[in-house]
Enzyme design. Structure first.
Site, short mmCIF file in Angstrom:
data_model
loop_
_atom_site.label_atom_id
_atom_site.label_comp_id
_atom_site.label_asym_id
_atom_site.label_seq_id
_atom_site.Cartn_x
_atom_site.Cartn_y
_atom_site.Cartn_z
N HIS A 1 0.81 -1.22 0.00
CA HIS A 1 0.00 0.00 0.00
C HIS A 1 0.84 1.27 0.00
O HIS A 1 1.96 1.30 0.52
CB HIS A 1 -0.90 0.02 1.24
CG HIS A 1 -1.80 -1.16 1.34
ND1 HIS A 1 -2.34 -1.58 2.53
CD2 HIS A 1 -2.25 -2.03 0.41
CE1 HIS A 1 -3.08 -2.65 2.32
NE2 HIS A 1 -3.05 -2.95 1.04
N LYS B 1 6.39 5.81 7.44
CA LYS B 1 5.94 4.87 8.47
C LYS B 1 7.13 4.30 9.23
O LYS B 1 8.09 3.84 8.62
CB LYS B 1 5.15 3.72 7.83
CG LYS B 1 3.89 4.14 7.13
CD LYS B 1 3.35 3.05 6.23
CE LYS B 1 2.26 3.59 5.33
NZ LYS B 1 1.93 2.64 4.25
N HIS C 1 4.31 -0.32 0.94
CA HIS C 1 4.66 -1.14 2.12
C HIS C 1 3.65 -2.26 2.31
O HIS C 1 2.46 -2.09 2.00
CB HIS C 1 4.70 -0.25 3.36
CG HIS C 1 4.86 -1.04 4.62
ND1 HIS C 1 3.81 -1.27 5.48
CD2 HIS C 1 5.92 -1.70 5.13
CE1 HIS C 1 4.24 -2.02 6.48
NE2 HIS C 1 5.51 -2.29 6.30
N TYR D 1 2.52 0.98 14.10
CA TYR D 1 3.36 1.90 13.35
C TYR D 1 2.90 3.35 13.47
O TYR D 1 1.72 3.62 13.68
CB TYR D 1 3.46 1.49 11.88
CG TYR D 1 2.18 1.22 11.14
CD1 TYR D 1 1.40 0.11 11.44
CD2 TYR D 1 1.77 2.05 10.12
CE1 TYR D 1 0.24 -0.18 10.74
CE2 TYR D 1 0.61 1.78 9.40
CZ TYR D 1 -0.14 0.68 9.72
OH TYR D 1 -1.30 0.41 9.02
N ASP E 1 -6.89 -5.86 -1.79
CA ASP E 1 -5.51 -6.24 -2.12
C ASP E 1 -5.47 -7.29 -3.21
O ASP E 1 -4.53 -7.35 -4.00
CB ASP E 1 -4.78 -6.73 -0.86
CG ASP E 1 -4.40 -5.58 0.05
OD1 ASP E 1 -4.06 -5.84 1.22
OD2 ASP E 1 -4.45 -4.42 -0.42
#
Ligand SMILES: Cc1cn([C@H]2C[C@H](O)[C@@H](COP(=O)(O)OP(=O)(O)O[C@H]3O[C@H](C)C(=O)[C@H](O)[C@H]3O)O2)c(=O)[nH]c1=O
Length: 181
Positions: free
Chosen positions: A61, A70, A117, A130, A166
């Site tokens: 993403h 992040k 990521h 995160y 996804d």
């Protein structure tokens, strides 16, 4: 803290100092001055926590116009973490960096804004926590297909559990072509 560079510009693998004793351990998981010395200077504005079962894969993403930096870590379990260069102007576009992050090695990955990521879960349960340098913008989200053959990411799972979103992510080539259309 130990710091490892990766093949991707600015992407770092961090190993915070662990203070262990007979009770357990203590770690400073973030500290502005220490992390600023590594170039991690953008303020964090949002903390996230996701929990996933073994075999789940989240990613890959990114946010298009409001890219998020992040600082990621695993507070429970173990994941295979992946950062992908999706910048067509970058000499490492299409390349990725990966690391095993776990509650045993305490490793963190710094993902600068502009990278994609994702991770897959290698333990029964994984708590993934995160810090983000920009807010979540659902309408701004983009994705790259986890098993895009051109990326040759050696995921340690063969048939992961994915979100419907996804499952439909484009390949990197399709993504980059759509940016120029
Ligand atoms: C990311 C995010 C999600 N949500 C809501 C939206 C959905 O109702 C639900 C699950 O969202 P999603 O399926 O996009 O969550 P992930 O698949 O874990 O997404 C994350 O996965 C990879 C690993 C990343 O690096 C990103 O941080 C992020 O894209 O949480 C929020 O309310 N705020 C948020 O910041």
């Amino acid at each position: 803290m130990k710091v490892r560079e990766t093949a991707l510009p600015g992407v770092l693998i961090l190993e915070p100092r662990v203070f262990g004793d007979s009770r357990g351990f203590f770690i400073e998981t973030f500290q502005t001055e220490r992390y600023a010395e590594l170039g991690i200077t953008q303020p964090f504005v949002q903390d996230n926590h996701s929990r996933s079962a073994r075999g789940v894969l989240r990613g890959l993403h990114f946010q298009r116009s409001r890219p998020q930096g992040k600082l990621v870590r695993v507070s429970r379990g173990c994941v295979f973490d992946v950062v992908l260069d999706i910048n067509p102007d970058s000499p490492t576009c299409g390349q990725h960096a990966s690391a095993i992050l776990s509650d045993d090695n305490h490793l963190q990955m710094w993902v600068p804004p502009g990278y994609a990521h994702g991770f897959c879960v290698l333990s029964e349960i994984a708590d993934f926590e995160y810090k983000c340098t920009d807010f979540y913008q659902p309408q701004d989200e983009g994705g790259v297909l986890w098993n895009d053959p051109a990326l040759a990411i050696d995921w340690p799972v063969s048939d992961p559990k994915l979100s419907d979103k996804d499952r439909q992510n484009p390949t990197l080539q399709t993504l980059l072509a759509s940016r120029h259309s």
